[in-house]
Design a protein around this motif. Structure first.
Motif, short mmCIF file in Angstrom:
data_model
loop_
_atom_site.label_atom_id
_atom_site.label_comp_id
_atom_site.label_asym_id
_atom_site.label_seq_id
_atom_site.Cartn_x
_atom_site.Cartn_y
_atom_site.Cartn_z
N GLN A 133 51.55 54.78 39.89
CA GLN A 133 51.16 54.97 41.29
C GLN A 133 52.31 55.53 42.12
N GLY A 138 40.77 55.35 42.23
CA GLY A 138 40.88 54.05 41.56
C GLY A 138 42.22 53.39 41.71
N LEU A 139 43.11 53.94 42.56
CA LEU A 139 44.44 53.37 42.74
C LEU A 139 44.73 53.18 44.23
N PHE A 194 46.82 46.57 42.59
CA PHE A 194 46.09 47.37 41.60
C PHE A 194 46.74 47.25 40.22
N ALA A 229 44.80 45.73 36.86
CA ALA A 229 44.67 46.48 35.61
C ALA A 229 45.29 45.75 34.43
N LEU A 281 39.24 53.16 37.57
CA LEU A 281 40.09 51.99 37.33
C LEU A 281 39.72 51.32 36.00
N GLU A 330 39.18 49.85 49.16
CA GLU A 330 39.93 49.60 47.93
C GLU A 330 39.56 48.23 47.34
N ILE A 337 38.05 47.50 43.41
CA ILE A 337 38.46 46.48 42.43
C ILE A 337 37.28 45.58 42.07
N ALA A 340 34.92 47.53 39.83
CA ALA A 340 35.56 47.75 38.53
C ALA A 340 35.49 46.48 37.69
#
Length: 585
Positions: free
Chosen positions: A128, A140-141, A151, A155, A329, A386, A390, A393
């Motif tokens: 990132q 996705g970040l 993030f 992950a 993500l 955001e 998450i 995801a």
């Protein structure tokens, strides 16, 4: 155990809104709605061979959109109650695990497992930073520097609730890949506490958070583990032996131990679920472990279904950007597992198939990610969009996980073939899932052990000693166990009334099942009910039962008994022969 009474008492104590009958926010009604919706969707999706987990999350998603405003505060209480599912899940996993096998992997694999968390966090964080320096933003970040750690942690961490449940259902917890997966999840719990403490200290939400609090939490967890191990060995073992003849009381005592362990770990700052796992591990070696497992399993399934429904209810309304970001993500999570974790396991000489299988098992986000979102939003580190990325995801990866774990070994072999990896020679304990030693297996089962069984075993020792290694006894009276073992038989503690006890004993593999106890002496069951239970588990097994009346013979054979031994009927000839011999000729 009366499960409904137990659940009802939990509901009454867990939610003050349940007492407000005129508020319309009844937590009991919320649970009823959730279970009904989950059941309907589970039946529909089962028709097209989809996992029940998908149905539970889908039901929560629908309820979140349609009925959450009607539930009001009850939905929050529902979330708290459903967390019992995670606690019971980890407790059951602890009961099923063989700690010696789990820890017997070696130093190099242990290092690879422990460092998976920081390696992945560091990689995603650095990725990132590089993208930000290049002025590239991926959906996705994180878009802000403060949110990069959130993030990265999302992950790096995997779902304990889903993975251990699916591996447990597959009896794959004690294979090499299963052990690596479980140990990695335990290590991730330590890193999860570290990340949460760091984020909290940066945002100022917990003034005492920092390196010292992390060290104190870990030290406290170690101390609690040592204390629990000592208490379980010297005190709890005696209590469990004392209540062994009352299976319901024994199961309640085990649950009390589970909640005591989870509360103790929660007090140290570690997760309550990890305390439940330790509680299960400390009593897993007791002979009553199998019976406790059979009693707790249904309770676990109920609360786990509730947990996944409430997890689905937490999803915000979807948007195209959020769904796109969630897909990217999720793809990043898969890449980190196969590009970072699998190679480190291969370097630790765990074998290509094992390494790829363990990586595939862990290719999803963790429920812990949801705990990071409120902290990140309050600190302004991430945006609401955001947070939605998450959340979605997490749900997307959880939906994919049942399929990944179902075909994990086949997928690992195909992937190894695709990238032209040579399959390493199998290690002594092999990559494929092996039967857990505690999932017993025999050809001949004796259900219960009383006078007839004792006489039968003595006759077998005299006439057919070759049958003894092929036999196993299931009996709840611990006083009989030493005598049974002295005959050269294996014995498992358990209540033969409980189908889950029979399943845990491996009765599906039985060729012959014998019950030498008449209905007069059976408590809570009968030979007829045992026939039905055995038929449901081992439809091809030959069942031999005991009767005291000629009418019972017809009833038992009509239900599927291979033979019914009627004591009074078959002993009358012996009495008549003795009378004839006694009379003068």
């Amino acid at each position: 155990m009366n499960c409904s009474l137990f659940v009802h008492s939990l509901l009454l104590t867990a939610s003050p809104s349940a007492a407000e009958a005129d508020s319309g926010h009844d937590v009991v009604m919320a649970i009823q709605i959730a279970i009904v919706a989950a059941s309907i969707l589970a039946v529909v999706l089962h028709r097209i061979k989809q996992p029940s987990l998908v149905a539970y999350i889908a039901a929560g998603l629908l309820l979140g959109f349609l009925t959450r405003p009607l539930m009001g505060e009850a939905s929050k209480s529902l979330e708290h109650i459903s967390s019992l599912g995670l606690i019971l899940l980890l407790f059951v996993i602890g009961l099923e695990l063989d700690l010696k096998k789990v820890l017997g992997l070696g130093k190099a694999p242990a290092a690879a497992i422990f460092l998976q968390g920081p390696f992945t966090i560091g990689f995603v964080w650095l990725l990132q930073i590089i993208l930000r320096c290049l002025d590239i933003h991926l959906p996705g970040l994180a878009s802000r520097p403060q949110g990069q750690i959130i993030f990265a942690a999302a992950a790096a961490l995997s779902s304990t609730a889903v993975v251990v449940r699916l591996l447990g259902d597959k009896f794959d917890l004690t294979s090499q890949a299963g052990r690596i997966t479980v140990l990695t999840l335990i290590a991730q719990d330590i890193w999860a506490v570290t990340v949460l403490s760091y984020i909290s200290s940066q945002s100022g939400s917990h003034g005492g958070s920092g390196p010292l609090s992390i060290v104190l939490s870990i030290a406290g967890g170690v101390a609690v583990t040592l204390i629990m191990s000592w208490v379980a060995r010297h005190l709890l073992a005696r209590i469990m032996k004392f209540v062994a003849t009352a299976p319901d009381l024994m199961a309640m005592s085990a649950l009390a131990w589970c909640f005591l362990g989870s509360a103790a770990f929660g007090f140290t700052g570690l997760s309550a679920e990890m305390g439940a796992l330790i509680a299960g591990l400390t009593i897993a070696s007791l002979p009553q472990a199998g019976e406790v497992l059979s009693k707790v399993t249904n309770l676990r399934d109920f609360f786990m279904a509730l947990f996944f429904v409430t997890l689905g209810m937490t999803l915000p309304p979807p948007s195209f950007t959020a769904i796109l970001g969630a897909c990217l993500l999720t793809a990043l999570v898969f890449l980190t597992r196969f590009l970072l974790f699998a190679p480190t396991l291969m370097a630790a000489r765990m074998g290509n198939i094992v390494s790829l299988t363990a990586a595939l098992n862990l290719s999803q986000l963790s429920e812990f990610s949801l705990l990071l979102l409120p902290v990140g939003l309050a600190a302004g580190a991430i945006t609401q969009e955001e947070a939605s990325v998450i959340s979605y995801a997490l749900m997307l990866s959880l939906v994919l996980t049942p399929f990944a774990i179902r075909f994990n070994y086949a997928a690992a072999r195909n992937l190894a073939r695709l990238i032209r990896l040579k399959t390493a020679a199998p290690r002594p304990d092999s990559a494929a899932p092996a039967a857990d030693d505690r999932h017993w297996s025999a050809e001949i089962y004796l259900l219960g052990y009383y006078l007839n069984a004792e006489a039968l075993v003595r006759r077998i020792k005299e006439k057919r000693p070759d049958l003894l290694p092929r036999m196993m006894v299931i009996d709840y009276n611990l006083r009989n166990h030493d005598r049974i073992r002295s005959h050269g038989l294996r014995v498992m503690y358990g209540d033969i009334c409980n189908v889950e006890t029979l399943r845990h004993a491996g009765l599906e593999q039985a060729k012959v099942v014998v019950c030498t106890i008449a209905n007069t002496f059976l408590r809570g069951t009968s030979n007829e009910r045992l026939i039905d239970s055995v038929r449901s588990l081992a439809p091809h097994a030959k069942i031999i039962t005991t009767s005291v009346q000629v009418e019972e013979i017809a009833e038992q054979t009509s239900r599927g008994a291979f033979a019914s031994i009627c004591g009074p009927d078959q002993t009358t000839q012996a009495y008549l022969d003795a009378i004839d011999k006694a009379l003068p000729h």
